[in-house]
Scaffold this active site. Structure first.
Site, PDB file in Angstrom:
ATOM      1  N   SER A  21       0.972  -1.351  -0.061  1.00  0.00           N
ATOM      2  CA  SER A  21      -0.048  -0.168   0.296  1.00  0.00           C
ATOM      3  C   SER A  21       0.689   1.276  -0.102  1.00  0.00           C
ATOM      4  CB  SER A  21      -0.878  -0.177   1.247  1.00  0.00           C
ATOM      5  OG  SER A  21      -1.780  -1.108   1.133  1.00  0.00           O
ATOM      6  N   THR A  65      -5.527  -3.200   8.214  1.00  0.00           N
ATOM      7  CA  THR A  65      -5.178  -4.749   7.700  1.00  0.00           C
ATOM      8  C   THR A  65      -5.285  -5.509   8.990  1.00  0.00           C
ATOM      9  OG1 THR A  65      -4.195  -6.040   6.201  1.00  0.00           O
ATOM     10  CG2 THR A  65      -2.592  -4.326   7.559  1.00  0.00           C
ATOM     11  N   LYS A  69      -9.024  -5.306  11.553  1.00  0.00           N
ATOM     12  CA  LYS A  69     -10.268  -5.002  10.860  1.00  0.00           C
ATOM     13  C   LYS A  69     -11.473  -5.031  11.735  1.00  0.00           C
ATOM     14  CE  LYS A  69      -8.500  -6.067   6.319  1.00  0.00           C
ATOM     15  NZ  LYS A  69      -8.737  -6.510   4.977  1.00  0.00           N
ATOM     16  N   ASN A  90     -11.737  -1.298   6.791  1.00  0.00           N
ATOM     17  CA  ASN A  90     -10.434  -1.423   6.337  1.00  0.00           C
ATOM     18  C   ASN A  90     -10.161  -0.124   5.870  1.00  0.00           C
ATOM     19  OD1 ASN A  90     -12.223  -1.709   3.651  1.00  0.00           O
ATOM     20  ND2 ASN A  90     -10.174  -1.814   2.651  1.00  0.00           N
ATOM     21  N   ASP A 109     -12.821  -3.478   0.846  1.00  0.00           N
ATOM     22  CA  ASP A 109     -12.508  -4.792   0.302  1.00  0.00           C
ATOM     23  C   ASP A 109     -13.557  -5.612  -0.452  1.00  0.00           C
ATOM     24  OD1 ASP A 109      -9.919  -4.967   1.474  1.00  0.00           O
ATOM     25  OD2 ASP A 109     -10.554  -5.622   3.617  1.00  0.00           O
ATOM     26  N   TYR A 213      -1.245 -11.639  -2.487  1.00  0.00           N
ATOM     27  CA  TYR A 213      -0.643 -11.396  -3.675  1.00  0.00           C
ATOM     28  C   TYR A 213       0.907 -11.412  -3.457  1.00  0.00           C
ATOM     29  CZ  TYR A 213      -0.658  -7.116  -0.695  1.00  0.00           C
ATOM     30  OH  TYR A 213      -0.521  -6.350   0.280  1.00  0.00           O
ATOM     31  N   GLY A 234      -4.876 -11.763  -5.162  1.00  0.00           N
ATOM     32  CA  GLY A 234      -5.622 -10.510  -4.746  1.00  0.00           C
ATOM     33  C   GLY A 234      -4.788  -9.318  -5.155  1.00  0.00           C
TER      34      GLY A 234
END
Length: 251
Positions: A21, A65, A69, A90, A109, A213, A234
């Site tokens: 991110s 995250t 959450k 999130n 999400d 991911y 993802g």
């Protein structure tokens, strides 16, 4: 007071070494000549959230995250209708008005997951196995139900709301054309781990999706692909939910 930039955004969670991110948003800010910064804030405990907010008076929005959450919700002044249904946040929007600060929780999400999954669907998918029962699992289940797909949650312990991994047999695998891994199993650096499901019962009729991911192809995805399934990680979900976060912070 910490050193300031015009606007500060960030991600809270524990651990954050796997997160893309910060790079995603800082690249976006540079590309768009936006005077802001995005940082990772690794919190040992969700109770540190208010200290973080007090330290940075230019904090303008947060992503949330694992494992916070659900834990973040009691610290918020307001939550969206989607969060009320999902039970997980999130995105935290900072609403400042005449010196007062209100925090509102959202969930992007489920939007990211739904938009990422749609291109794989052929229209005859009736039910999905969702592996895991945490905050991400709840967002995925919400998205699937919005797409008209039934959900069977799989958890380590059987409950009124979930079956256990030992309950997954040939009928369960045949009845659920979509399998979504929402657990951290297989995430870097523990790349050899994977959910305990009967991969030999996966066929070319299955769609197997991993929210992880990093690595690009997890052990779960590799084993699924070896049996003919369509697979996806993802990464696209991450991008879509991040862009939705940006919309929420600035709308």
């Amino acid at each position: 007071m910490a050193n300031q930039v015009n606007k500060l955004y960030g991600l809270i969670g524990m651990p954050l070494g796997h997160s893309f991110s910060s790079q995603f948003f800082n690249d976006k800010f540079k590309r768009e000549s936006f005077s802001g910064e995005y940082r990772n804030f690794q919190l040992e405990d969700i109770g540190e959230l208010m200290e973080l907010i007090a330290e940075y008076d230019n904090l303008s929005g947060l992503n949330v995250t694992i494992p916070y959450k659900q834990q973040v919700i009691p610290y918020l002044d307001e939550i969206s209708d989607d969060v009320k249904a999902i039970g997980a946040v999130n995105v935290v929007k900072f609403i400042r008005d005449n010196g007062d600060l209100r925090l509102k929780g959202y969930n992007s999400d489920f939007i990211g997951f739904a938009e990422s999954l749609k291109p794989l669907l052929v229209g005859n998918e009736k039910s999905a196995l969702v592996l895991g029962s945490g905050g991400a699992s709840k967002a995925v289940a919400y998205a699937l139900k919005k797409l008209g797909i039934d959900v069977v949650t799989v958890s380590r312990r059987k409950s009124d709301d979930a079956i256990s991994y030992s309950d997954i047999d040939d009928k369960v695998m045949a009845d659920n054309q979509i399998i979504v891994n929402t657990t951290p199993l297989g995430m870097y650096p523990k790349v050899d781990e994977y959910p305990d499901i009967p991969y030999g019962l996966i066929t070319s009729s299955h769609i197997c999706y991993d929210l992880t991911y990093n690595p690009e192809v997890t052990a779960f995805l590799r084993l699924s692909a070896e049996n003919g399934a369509k697979i996806k990680n993802g990464h696209e979900m991450l991008i879509i939910q991040a862009l939705k976060s940006w919309e929420i912070w600035n709308e």
